[in-house]
Design a protein around this motif. Sequence first.
Motif, PDB file in Angstrom:
ATOM      1  N   GLN A 168     -18.190  13.158-115.066  1.00 33.50           N
ATOM      2  CA  GLN A 168     -17.310  13.666-114.017  1.00 33.50           C
ATOM      3  C   GLN A 168     -16.679  14.993-114.431  1.00 33.50           C
ATOM      4  N   MET A 169     -17.157  15.556-115.541  1.00 29.37           N
ATOM      5  CA  MET A 169     -16.600  16.812-116.055  1.00 29.37           C
ATOM      6  C   MET A 169     -17.704  17.864-116.094  1.00 29.37           C
ATOM      7  N   ALA A 170     -17.593  18.858-115.238  1.00 32.00           N
ATOM      8  CA  ALA A 170     -18.620  19.895-115.152  1.00 32.00           C
ATOM      9  C   ALA A 170     -18.008  21.192-114.654  1.00 32.00           C
ATOM     10  N   LEU A 171     -18.644  22.287-115.016  1.00 32.15           N
ATOM     11  CA  LEU A 171     -18.333  23.619-114.490  1.00 32.15           C
ATOM     12  C   LEU A 171     -19.537  24.053-113.680  1.00 32.15           C
ATOM     13  N   TYR A 172     -19.337  24.268-112.382  1.00 29.96           N
ATOM     14  CA  TYR A 172     -20.489  24.545-111.525  1.00 29.96           C
ATOM     15  C   TYR A 172     -20.102  25.490-110.391  1.00 29.96           C
ATOM     16  N   ALA A 173     -21.121  26.081-109.772  1.00 30.49           N
ATOM     17  CA  ALA A 173     -20.931  26.925-108.595  1.00 30.49           C
ATOM     18  C   ALA A 173     -21.586  26.252-107.400  1.00 30.49           C
ATOM     19  N   ARG A 174     -20.925  26.378-106.268  1.00 32.81           N
ATOM     20  CA  ARG A 174     -21.505  25.886-105.022  1.00 32.81           C
ATOM     21  C   ARG A 174     -21.446  26.992-103.984  1.00 32.81           C
ATOM     22  N   ILE A 175     -22.343  26.926-103.008  1.00 33.34           N
ATOM     23  CA  ILE A 175     -22.333  27.884-101.907  1.00 33.34           C
ATOM     24  C   ILE A 175     -21.661  27.217-100.724  1.00 33.34           C
ATOM     25  N   VAL A 189     -25.153  24.929-108.849  1.00 35.16           N
ATOM     26  CA  VAL A 189     -25.576  25.667-110.041  1.00 35.16           C
ATOM     27  C   VAL A 189     -24.649  25.250-111.173  1.00 35.16           C
ATOM     28  N   VAL A 190     -25.164  24.518-112.145  1.00 32.15           N
ATOM     29  CA  VAL A 190     -24.339  23.955-113.208  1.00 32.15           C
ATOM     30  C   VAL A 190     -24.328  24.896-114.410  1.00 32.15           C
ATOM     31  N   PHE A 191     -23.125  25.289-114.831  1.00 32.75           N
ATOM     32  CA  PHE A 191     -22.964  26.165-115.994  1.00 32.75           C
ATOM     33  C   PHE A 191     -22.704  25.365-117.269  1.00 32.75           C
ATOM     34  N   LEU A 224     -24.439  23.735-122.345  1.00 30.44           N
ATOM     35  CA  LEU A 224     -24.788  24.795-121.405  1.00 30.44           C
ATOM     36  C   LEU A 224     -26.135  24.492-120.750  1.00 30.44           C
ATOM     37  N   PRO A 225     -26.487  25.205-119.674  1.00 27.00           N
ATOM     38  CA  PRO A 225     -27.617  24.769-118.835  1.00 27.00           C
ATOM     39  C   PRO A 225     -28.984  24.768-119.509  1.00 27.00           C
ATOM     40  N   GLY A 226     -29.192  25.576-120.541  1.00 26.41           N
ATOM     41  CA  GLY A 226     -30.494  25.597-121.192  1.00 26.41           C
ATOM     42  C   GLY A 226     -30.571  24.729-122.428  1.00 26.41           C
ATOM     43  N   SER A 227     -29.499  24.045-122.780  1.00 26.33           N
ATOM     44  CA  SER A 227     -29.504  23.201-123.984  1.00 26.33           C
ATOM     45  C   SER A 227     -30.379  21.975-123.751  1.00 26.33           C
TER      46      SER A 227
END
Length: 561
Positions: free
Chosen positions: A164-171, A254-256, A111-114
Amino acid sequence: MSALLRELRTIVGDRHLLVGEGRTRRYRTGFRFGSGAALAVARPGSLVELWRVVNACARGGVIIIMQAANTGLTGGSTPDGDAYDRDVVIVSTTRLDGIHMVRDGTQAICLPGSRLFELEEKTAEIGREPHSRIGSSCIGASIVGGVCNNSGGALIHRGPAYTQMALYARIADDGAVQLVNHLGVRLGEDPETILARLDAGQFTEGEVVDDPARLGSDPRYQDHVREVDADTPARFNNDPRHHFEASGSGGHVVVFAVRLDTFPREERIVDFYIGTNDPGELTAVRRHILGAFQSLPIQGEYIHRSAFRLTARYGKDTFLAVRHLGARHLPRLFALKGRFDSLVSRAPWAPKDLSDRAMQVVAGLFPQHLPARIRDFDERYEHHLILKMGGAGVDEARAFLSDAFPSAQGAFFECTPDEGDRAFLHRFAVAGASIRYRALHRDEVEDFVALDVAHRRNDEDWDEKLPADLADQIVGVSYCGHFFCHVFHRDYLLKKGRDPQAFEHAMLALLDARGAEYPAEHNVGHLYPAKPALERHYRALDPTNSLNPGVGHTSRNANWA
């Protein structure tokens, strides 16, 4: 903007929405470089809160700067000045830690804060290692930050942080926030359901999907780094080979979570310490080991006498803190230092850099921290190489080094476990030493210029000799690097009154002429230009330029105007 601040306060709570110059100072100021204004700092406590914060900011038309540990060395996770066309909201992910081991520990979902040291601890429990090991004093560096920056770390056979494996948000172009799930975990369809389940680890091994087309590391780097006659660098941030969605994104998404490979841990490890006054001898060691050894080294860290001595004096507190407290507690200590500095800055009577002065005094009260044999090599040799070998590579190195040394210019010794630990820890503390020196010698040092350089793999003339006009501008230098990847970190302490920007531009022109690439692994931040391939990557991810605009000397304006 009062409506946006009210919405953000509702999402994260009053305690975790920071407004005002004093409360936001340590988030707006980079570890080494960069500072600027911000409307607020939001500190979400869950992935769902992070999703809501991003959506609120997108609707509010503000700039979002994602920030993890704020340990970057090029200012890329803080504002840079005030020349933005929209207000800035910094989103800190430090409360969003969590690591889920999957596939029997052969992969980790982070996760992003790890933080990297947390992943080292988790993998060590099952006899494995993470994708990276920190090679400089990025205390508490985040895993996601490393992936977004393609950070190199110190491990020779794994290359830059990459997945190549990520969960993220884009605008998107229309300003809408889109959640992209390429993590390879079936978590549902609704964004808040996906994020809540992932946050809580509420998924089964059967919901983890393996896609052969998506990688969790770069499996080709081992062969790539062995090509010692290649006319290009081994790794650098502008290299499009490692630009893939979140990887190399530089804060433009924004990477989750990211999913990364882990690796078997070598049970038999030995460290060797090499010293020489002839850089050609280290070149020969590098070329022979990469070209002829069956086993690649685990690490090979270079430290010049300049960095050795500067760090022995001005990095001692970092060395002692890591050795006696462990890396786990250091982010909290640095946060306390940041709060103290923020408080003291409001008192006009307080001495400048008070915390640095106090820490330097306290460190001086402790006894000598470096082993006698290592200090002896400092007296005898200008160039040092710390070589970590594992498995069958131990015998290869022992036989080769015994034939090559002692020579007329150099020697080596096989470290005890304690000597090896202290040698690598000393190298770890190098980057912070220049910061401390600047803080304590502001009357003679204008600033320092830090360059992160990847030399060509076939470049044998890596030992820098500055032209007289540039050498006359400096008080001193600090050189170190990841030697087998041919990546060097060079700090130049400039005399009072000299122009850091002009000095940097002159240095970059010299590097361009030599076919070097920069930055090598710290990412462009606000110090280096993003070359066309990297800028295309940023634009494709973030068409409205709402996330971390301006990095890589690109446009700071909406829609890349």
